[in-house]
Every structure is written in structure tokens, then in C-alpha cells.
Write an enzyme that holds these catalytic residues in place. Structure first.
Site, PDB file in Angstrom:
ATOM      1  N   GLU A  57       1.524   1.237  10.093  1.00 33.84           N
ATOM      2  CA  GLU A  57       0.339   1.524   9.294  1.00 33.84           C
ATOM      3  C   GLU A  57      -0.820   1.765  10.240  1.00 33.84           C
ATOM      4  O   GLU A  57      -0.953   1.093  11.271  1.00 33.84           O
ATOM      5  CB  GLU A  57      -0.005   0.372   8.345  1.00 33.84           C
ATOM      6  CG  GLU A  57      -1.264   0.649   7.533  1.00 33.84           C
ATOM      7  CD  GLU A  57      -1.531  -0.373   6.431  1.00 33.84           C
ATOM      8  OE1 GLU A  57      -2.363  -0.093   5.563  1.00 33.84           O
ATOM      9  OE2 GLU A  57      -0.896  -1.442   6.448  1.00 33.84           O
ATOM     10  N   CYS A 246      -1.899  -0.599   2.757  1.00 36.01           N
ATOM     11  CA  CYS A 246      -3.056  -0.492   1.876  1.00 36.01           C
ATOM     12  C   CYS A 246      -3.703   0.875   1.905  1.00 36.01           C
ATOM     13  O   CYS A 246      -4.329   1.279   0.926  1.00 36.01           O
ATOM     14  CB  CYS A 246      -4.069  -1.573   2.239  1.00 36.01           C
ATOM     15  SG  CYS A 246      -3.613  -3.233   1.684  1.00 36.01           S
ATOM     16  N   ASN A 378       2.689   0.285  -3.351  1.00 37.76           N
ATOM     17  CA  ASN A 378       2.579  -0.750  -2.322  1.00 37.76           C
ATOM     18  C   ASN A 378       1.716  -1.901  -2.839  1.00 37.76           C
ATOM     19  O   ASN A 378       0.524  -1.710  -3.106  1.00 37.76           O
ATOM     20  CB  ASN A 378       1.940  -0.169  -1.055  1.00 37.76           C
ATOM     21  CG  ASN A 378       1.635  -1.241  -0.023  1.00 37.76           C
ATOM     22  OD1 ASN A 378       2.528  -1.714   0.669  1.00 37.76           O
ATOM     23  ND2 ASN A 378       0.372  -1.636   0.092  1.00 37.76           N
ATOM     24  N   GLU A 379       2.295  -3.049  -3.022  1.00 31.93           N
ATOM     25  CA  GLU A 379       1.560  -4.286  -3.321  1.00 31.93           C
ATOM     26  C   GLU A 379       0.616  -4.164  -4.513  1.00 31.93           C
ATOM     27  O   GLU A 379      -0.501  -4.675  -4.477  1.00 31.93           O
ATOM     28  CB  GLU A 379       0.775  -4.749  -2.096  1.00 31.93           C
ATOM     29  CG  GLU A 379       1.626  -5.247  -0.967  1.00 31.93           C
ATOM     30  CD  GLU A 379       0.792  -5.884   0.145  1.00 31.93           C
ATOM     31  OE1 GLU A 379      -0.436  -6.015  -0.022  1.00 31.93           O
ATOM     32  OE2 GLU A 379       1.370  -6.257   1.162  1.00 31.93           O
TER      33      GLU A 379
END
Length: 824
Positions: A57, A246, A378-379
């Protein structure tokens, strides 16, 4: 990764003490005795070649200023306050003479909005990253610039530091409309503080001012920084998950176009990142800086192929996460993103005659990249909203590309309401694979080696896409190694696993710990890196069942004082009572006088106001005050709490031993979206219980905590909110045995995460083996940390000559040891 506050607060030096791993041994002997029993006739699960991989990331300057080898910062003058409040279009540049960044019709192209207008006789100088531009004596560096000079100009390009020139000055003649110009430098000496300057004799427009080392990874154009890429390659990863994280599922889901107003805070959208670099979009990075997209999807796919890793891209699901928590309700936009995802698969796998396969071929890769797995989302903290959109992505992908495995996720934590709801939705829908993420204390990793033992073998497979134990000390790596033995033992369920984050520039840290650290001139693997490298290069093809004796547990009741705290919130506390199980009053404070019973250990501003203990600083974080005796156990805690203002709610602590070891009930945490019980172990936290919920401003809440032995029950306004029992042993001695089919070797892997050597009787179950084993050992003091100049955690290889069907081996204290034993 989940942007929870305590994780962001960790630094590389926020490390856990040895006591978090195991209670002190009852005796002073330097050796403890264990037994490992192996059953070579039994077959454990097969371990896929892709078991271990890496998650990349762009965080901590992992791309620009990191893996992407470009040495010029803000090369296209696109930095903006949208990226960081401190940025201007000339951040990292200094000008001598008139110089102005313009955004008008004179630009290089529509997607490259800004350019520099430089007056005659003016010079601009770039500072690079960290201390400056790093060059090595004798190495070549390729300069390029796009320039427009209607009447012609001579550009003087200089590479120097405070001591003088670093290479021969280059002259570049430019004339006419936008055109790319190039030059090459050969460094005459080494420097970490170089500056690149461009001067013009006549008015000129400049864009894409670039300097690359010629010696990139595999000598590729628009390439990668060699030392970082080689460290990743040395891990021998089975997969590469990219580009986040994120930054994938935060920000606007709109595109970069006039229709969106050239939206500068967007989710990561792959089409922005391919094609000629001067035509790629720019974007704000979720982690507080700019991302140029010079390192884009084509480069990720190419890198995965180069290191022999399966590419595993992640696309946004139109539900933002990481604290933003918003579901986009726009059917046309959703359909566009779904089509973009189908186009991505065509870009990776399509023939060169297809629309997107042709673009891949034009970039230099006519053959497909062999994409097999793709993750959506994602999350997300909104599991129902996420899953409704995920199902539409999955249906479209499986209809057109049935061989692609579509990966879902279970939110940002290892447990709790979001996790349970997400798993239920995934299980009921027959999803093939679910991505789990968690960042917990070393103690949690030692306690949860058996996490996957009870997972449904017929349900979705697990992709452990992000995990780490909140520190880069050897004790953290030891705990992760112990946990990894459990991952391998459950290789029939856990199919993929990757530590996170992968990279961190030491001068631009948003998140710690990290696997590989670097600056502008050096890089080094953390202790955690050495563990990952050892496991990845010695995985084996299948598990050989084995058992081991354990360490006698030392347990007692939860003990500790009590505490009050806030986080980015002003709150008032009153009527604090602590009563023992037999009814004795241990503490009573209605704050009708002073607060002399309380000790401040955190930030904030605490005062007694109108019979309440009030923390008034709504910006302060972790404002802990404590009262009582650390020896208290089996008690009831009552608190009355009122939120005055701010982002979150209350933090009510119990079992407080000191500032780094306690439990707290976090009510209205995570921007007032969730409540949880967290356990702090020498600074690192683990979530024990979690539920969605918020705290109202101005309302008084009655909070009660009942501690009995190691069981805790929590009550909110008289209603039971939840309970837990913290009684899992933090077992420091773990083992796994696998078989390498190519070499015929048994690989005995032992983790001894304690200050005592482990004298171990190993029974190979009658297997006929060669008498000599190849041994690799990692051992160090628990607090040891690898740095640029010191690497106390380094593998040591040796030979052990005492191998037999039954033999004894003493595993050093605080060690990870792999024995490769050849079967006859």
C-alpha cells in the site's frame, strides 16, 4: 488497514516488554523441557505455493519517495492543499527569479492540469525526498523534462549539493510546442543531499521534471528502486496484493474529469494509473500526501510477474471505510465501477486484440499477466451495504470470467459485530474467500495460535490480508512467528497471508510497525522481515502432523486500579465507586471536594467543576487519570459519565497496572461509531469485545464493570452490554512440521518466545532420516530492533549432526529455529 487511533499512535520504539509474552518462570533454571512428537505416516493439509505473500500500500511514502525510483518530488507541480494542508504547487521546489504554477489552456494535456511558467533568467531547484537526491559515484542518472518555449531557450540542468557539483552540467536546447527533452548525468561523487536545478535563458513552460537512476530494478524504464524491490523479491512471495488498503475505498468514487470538477480526493481507480506517465491523473493519498501514479497498475502487474508472485488487485466497492463509512447510492456510478473491474481483468488477461489487452501490449507487455484473484472492497464498517454491492460485482465478474476468484472481506477487526455480520453474509452467499485484517498485541498472537482450528472446513477460505503485532522489536516478530505456525497448521483454511504494511520511509511515517524501512540512500529489513523471509523461503508442500507439550500456565485474577480517560472529547465523570466482591468500599469519589485520589498519566486538562471531574480539552488524546491499588481484584466499578463535546465518548479503565497495561471500555470510539473493550499490553492494544454504537452529547450514562476472577461483565444504564473471559494462555513454545516434496526434507519449525532455552526431545515417529540437519536460527534479545546501522536479528546457518528418529535439541531463548532434515 483500519485507521484506529491507537494504531496510528504507535512508533517504532513503542515496543512491548518481555513480561507481555510469558509470566516469569517459577525457577531460575536456564532451560525448560519440552517434547515434540511427529507422525510422518499421517498427512496434514497441503500448503499452496501462494500461502505467503506481500501486501503493498502507498503509505509511509511507499511509492513516490520509495519503491518508485523517481528522485524528483512533485515533478509535475500538482501538489495541492487537497493532498495536505501545508502543500502548494511548488512544495519541494525553490525558485530564484519569477516562477509561477499555472492551470490554464497552455497545459501539457488535459489530465496533467498544472505546469510551471519560468521567466527568462529564472531557476527552479528540487529538494527530492528525505535529505535530498541521493546519487552514487559512477552511476548514471536519466533526466527528462517536458518543455514549451515558443521562441526557443537554453535550459541549464545542474545536479549539485552544498559542496558543489555532483555531475557535469547539462545544456538542453528547447524550442516550440510541448516536447520531451532528455539528458544523462554520471555522478562524480556520492551524496545524500543532492539538488536538481533547471535554469532557463528565455521564457519557458516546464512539466514532468524527472530524474531516474539508470540502475533501476531489472533496468526497467519508469522503474522501481532496486534495493527495495530486491528485498521484496528476497521474500519469495507467493502473491502481491495491491494497491491498498485505505486508499482504495476512501474519498470520492467519481472519476478525474471536467464532469467531476477534476475531483482531487478520489478512491484509487486503476484506469487513472496506466498509459504514458505524463497523461496519468494525480490524486490525494488518504495518508496525507500526493500520489503521482507514476507507479500504477501496469507497474504492479509487471513487478508481480518479475518476482514470481500472483497478482491480487483490490478495487473499491463504493462503500467507503477507514472511518469515512459512507455507502454511495448511485446506480450508474456503481455500474461504471463494475465495468471498470471487468475492463481491469481484460487489461490483465485479454488478448492484444481486445480493447484493454491492446493497451497492455502498447505499454510493453503483449502476453497476459495471468490474473486469477481479485478483491472487491477493503475493511468496510457497513457490512450489509458493502455486501449488497459486492454481490453485484461478483455476479458480473463470474458471469464473464468464471475462473476469477472474487475475494470479499470481514471488516477492520478480528472479532465483533461487524466481523460476525460480514462472515455470516459471506458464508450464506458461498463466497470463495474472505479477507481478514487485524493488528494486535504480541500477547494476542501468542494466545490465538488456535484461531483457525475451529473454522468451518467447508466454508469460505481465509485470506489473512493484513496483520502485525504492533512493534518492530524481536518480541513482536517472535509472537508473529508463533502465530504463523498456526496458520500453516490450518493451511486448508488459511490460503493466503501477508504482513502489513510492507514499506516505510523513516522520515514520512504514518503507520508503524512496518516490514521494510528505508531512507533516500539505504534500506533494512525489520526483525519481522527476517521472520517472514524465513517462513516464506521454507514453507514446505504439506503439513506433517505433530504435537508438542506446553508451558505450565501461570494465571490469577485480573488485578489493577481503575481509570478515566477521553480521546478527542470533553467529558465529565461523577459518582465513582469501587466495591469489593464482599461489599467493602475500596474507592468512593463524588468530586464534592478535590481530585486528590486521582493520578494523571496522560494528556488533557482535568478540573473539578460543580461536583464533577471534567476533562475539558476536546482535542487531547489518551487523557488517562487513575485511582486505586494495582493489587485490587474481584471488584465492581461504577461511573456516571456525560459527554460535553468532541468526536467520541468515554474511556473507562479497569485492571490498570501501569500506563501501558490495562483494560478499558471504549464507549463511542472510532469517531463515535463503535464501542469495544480493549486490552493494552505494554502499549499495544487488542480488541476483546466490540459492538456498533454511539454516545449522545449531554446525556448522563451509568457505567458499571464487574470483575470476577478473569471474567468481566459490563453494564450500560443498568442493562448488560457484554461480557468476556480473558483466560487464554500466552503459550511461548510453538512448533509446526512440514515436508518439502522437492528435497524430501522434513522442516521442523520451532518458536521459543521466552527468556528460557527449550531443551526438547524430538520424536520423528520412526522416520528414517539422515544424521545431519541444516539449521537456520534467528535469536536476539526481546527488545532488539534492526536499524540502518545495526541488525541484531540476522539469520545464522549451521549444521546439527545429532539427528535420529529420536533426538534432543535445545532451542535458544527468544528464538525461531528451522531444522531441515532429509528423509532417507
Amino acid at each position: 488497514m483500519s485507521r484506529t487511533r491507537w494504531r496510528l499512535g504507535l512508533s517504532v520504539t513503542a515496543l512491548l516488554t518481555a513480561s507481555a509474552l510469558l509470566p516469569s518462570p517459577a525457577h531460575a533454571e536456564a532451560v525448560a523441557d519440552y517434547t515434540i512428537t511427529v507422525d510422518p505416516s499421517d498427512r496434514g493439509p497441503t500448503i499452496d505455493d501462494t500461502m505467503y505473500g506481500v501486501f503493498y500500500e502507498d503509505i509511509n511514502r511507499a511509492a513516490d519517495g520509495g519503491l518508485y525510483a523517481e528522485l524528483v518530488q512533485n515533478r509535475s507541480f500538482e501538489y495541492s492543499t487537497a493532498d495536505n494542508a501545508s502543500y502548494t504547487p511548488l512544495t519541494a521546489w525553490t525558485a530564484d527569479g519569477p516562477a509561477e504554477v499555472l492551470n490554464d489552456d497552455g497545459r501539457l494535456n488535459e489530465r496533467n492540469r498544472n505546469y510551471l511558467s519560468l521567466a527568462a533568467g529564472s531557476t527552479v531547484t528540487n529538494a527530492g525526498y528525505n535529505t535530498g537526491i541521493h546519487v552514487e559515484k559512477g552511476e548514471r542518472y536519466d533526466f527528462s523534462v517536458w518543455a514549451r518555449a515558443e521562441n526557443g531557450t537554453s535550459l541549464t540542468v545542474t545536479l549539485r549539493d552544498a559542496a558543489g557539483l555532483l555531475a557535469k552540467v547539462r545544456q538542453v536546447a528547447a524550442k516550440g510546442k510541448w516536447r520531451k527533452y532528455t539528458a544523462t548525468f554520471t555522478a562524480t561523487r556520492t551524496s545524500n543531499r543532492g539538488r536538481l536545478a533547471v535554469a532557463t535563458t528565455a521564457p519557458a513552460a516546464l512539466d514532468m521534471v524527472s530524474l531516474f537512476p539508470r540502475d533501476t530494478y531489472r533496468h526497467q524504464p519508469n522503474g522501481l528502486r532496486k534495493d527495495l524491490a530486491e528485498k521484496i523479491e528476497a521474500l519469495d512471495p507467493g502473491f502481491l496484493r495491491f494497491p491498498g488498503g485505505c486508499l482504495v475505498n476512501t474519498g470520492s468514487m467519481e472519476d478525474y474529469s471536467a464532469d467531476s470538477g477534476w475531483q482531487r480526493k478520489r478512491s484509487y481507480q486503476w484506469k487513472d494509473t496506466i498509459g504514458p506517465v505524463e497523461e496519468r491523473a494525480t490524486n490525494a493519498n488518504f495518508w496525507g500526501y500526493n500520489q503521482s501514479y507514476g507507479l500504477g497498475y501496469y507497474e504492479y502487474f509487471r513487478f508481480a510477474e518479475d518476482i514470481g508472485a500472483m497478482p491480487l488487485p483490490v478495487v473499491p466497492a463504493l462503500v467507503t471505510g477507514c472511518g469515512q463509512n459512507r455507502a454511495v447510492d448511485d446506480d450508474a456510478l456503481l455500474k461504471r465501477h463494475i465495468q471498470d473491474t471487468l475492463d481491469l481483468i481484460e487489461f490483465a488477461n485479454g488478448p492484444r486484440t481486445s480493447e484493454w489487452g491492446k493497451k497492455r501490449a502498447e505499454m510493453g507487455h503483449p502476453k497476459p499477466f495471468r490474473l486469477t484473484h481479485l478483491e472487491v472492497g477493503n475493511e468496510e464498517n457497513l457490512p450489509e451495504e458493502f455486501f449488497a454491492r459486492f454481490e453485484q460485482f461478483r455476479a458480473a465478474i463470474e458471469a464473464k470470467y468464471p475462473d476469477i476468484t472474487v475475494v470479499s472481506n470481514s471488516g477492520p477487526d478480528d472479532s465483533g459485530t461487524i466481523f460476525d455480520t460480514a462472515w455470516q453474509l459471506n458464508r450464506e452467499a458461498g463466497v470463495a474467500m474472505v479477507d481478514e485484517h487485524y493488528y494486535n498485541s504480541p500477547q494476542w498472537f501468542l494466545q490465538n495460535n488456535d484461531r483457525y482450528d475451529s473454522y468451518d472446513r467447508s466454508g469460505p477460505k481465509v485470506f489473512l490480508g493484513e496483520y502485525a503485532s504492533q512493534g518492530n522489536a524481536w518480541k513482536n516478530a517472535l509472537a508473529e512467528a508463533a502465530f504463523m505456525t498456526g496458520l500453516e497448521r490450518n493451511a486448508d483454511v488459511v490460503k493466503l497471508a501477508s504482513y502489513a504494511p510492507l514499506l516505510s520511509n523513516e522520515d514520512y511515517v504514518q503507520w508503524s510497525p512496518d516490514l521494510i524501512w528505508f531512507n533516500n540512500h539505504a534500506s533494512w529489513g525489520s526483525a519481522n522481515y527476517e521472520v517472514q523471509r524465513l517462513f516464506m523461503n521454507n514453507t514446505g508442500d504439506r503439513v506433517v502432523p505433530s504435537t508438542a507439550t506446553g508451558t505450565p500456565a501461570v494465571s490469577g485474577p485480573i488485578t489493577g486500579a481503575v481509570g478515566l480517560s477521553t480521546w478527542a472529547t470533553s467529558a465529565a465523570y461523577d459518582d465513582v465507586r469501587v466495591t469489593s466482591a464482599d461489599g467493602q468500599t475500596l474507592l468512593s469519589d463524588d468530586f464534592s471536594g478535590d481530585a486528590s485520589q486521582w493520578t494523571r498519566s496522560g494528556a488533557g486538562s482535568w478540573t473539578v467543576q460543580d461536583g464533577q471531574y471534567v476533562q475539558t480539552d476536546a482535542a487531547a488524546e489518551n487523557t488517562m487519570v487513575t485511582a486505586g491499588d494495582p493489587a485490587w481484584h474481584d471488584y465492581d466499578l461504577h461511573v456516571r459519565a456525560t459527554k460535553k463535546s468532541g468526536k467520541e465518548g468515554f474511556l473507562v479503565a479497569f485492571g490498570v497496572k501501569d500506563t501501558g497495561n490495562y483494560y478499558w471500555w471504549n464507549l463511542g470510539g472510532w469517531n463515535n461509531t463503535r464501542s469495544a473493550v480493549e486490552q493494552a499490553s505494554d502499549g499495544g492494544k487488542s480488541t476483546l469485545l466490540s459492538k456498533a454504537g454511539s454516545i449522545e452529547t449531554g446525556r448522563a450514562y451509568d457505567i458499571d464493570v464487574k470483575v470476577r476472577g478473569r471474567q468481566v461483565t459490563l453494564y450500560l444504564d443498568g442493562e448488560e452490554w457484554g461480557s468476556f473471559t480473558d483466560d487464554k494462555p500466552a503459550e511461548p513454545f510453538r512448533q509446526i512440521v512440514t515436508r518439502d516434496d522437492r528435497t524430501g526434507e522434513l522442516i521442523v519449525k520451532v518458536v521459543n518466545a521466552q527468556d528460557t532455552a527449550a531443551r526438547t526431545a524430538v520424536d520423528l515417529g520412526g522416520a528414517k532420516v539422515a544424521p545431519r540437519a541444516r539449521v537456520t536460527t534467528l535469536a536476539a534479545d526481546q527488545d532488539a530492533v534492526n536499524t540502518e546501522t545495526d541488525a541484531p536479528v540476522t539469520p545464522v546457518t549451521s549444521t546439527f549432526s545429532g539427528v535420529a528418529s529420536e533426538f534432543t535439541y535445545t532451542f535458544p531463548a527468544n528464538s525461531v529455529t528451522f531444522l531441515r532434515i532429509r528423509q532417507r
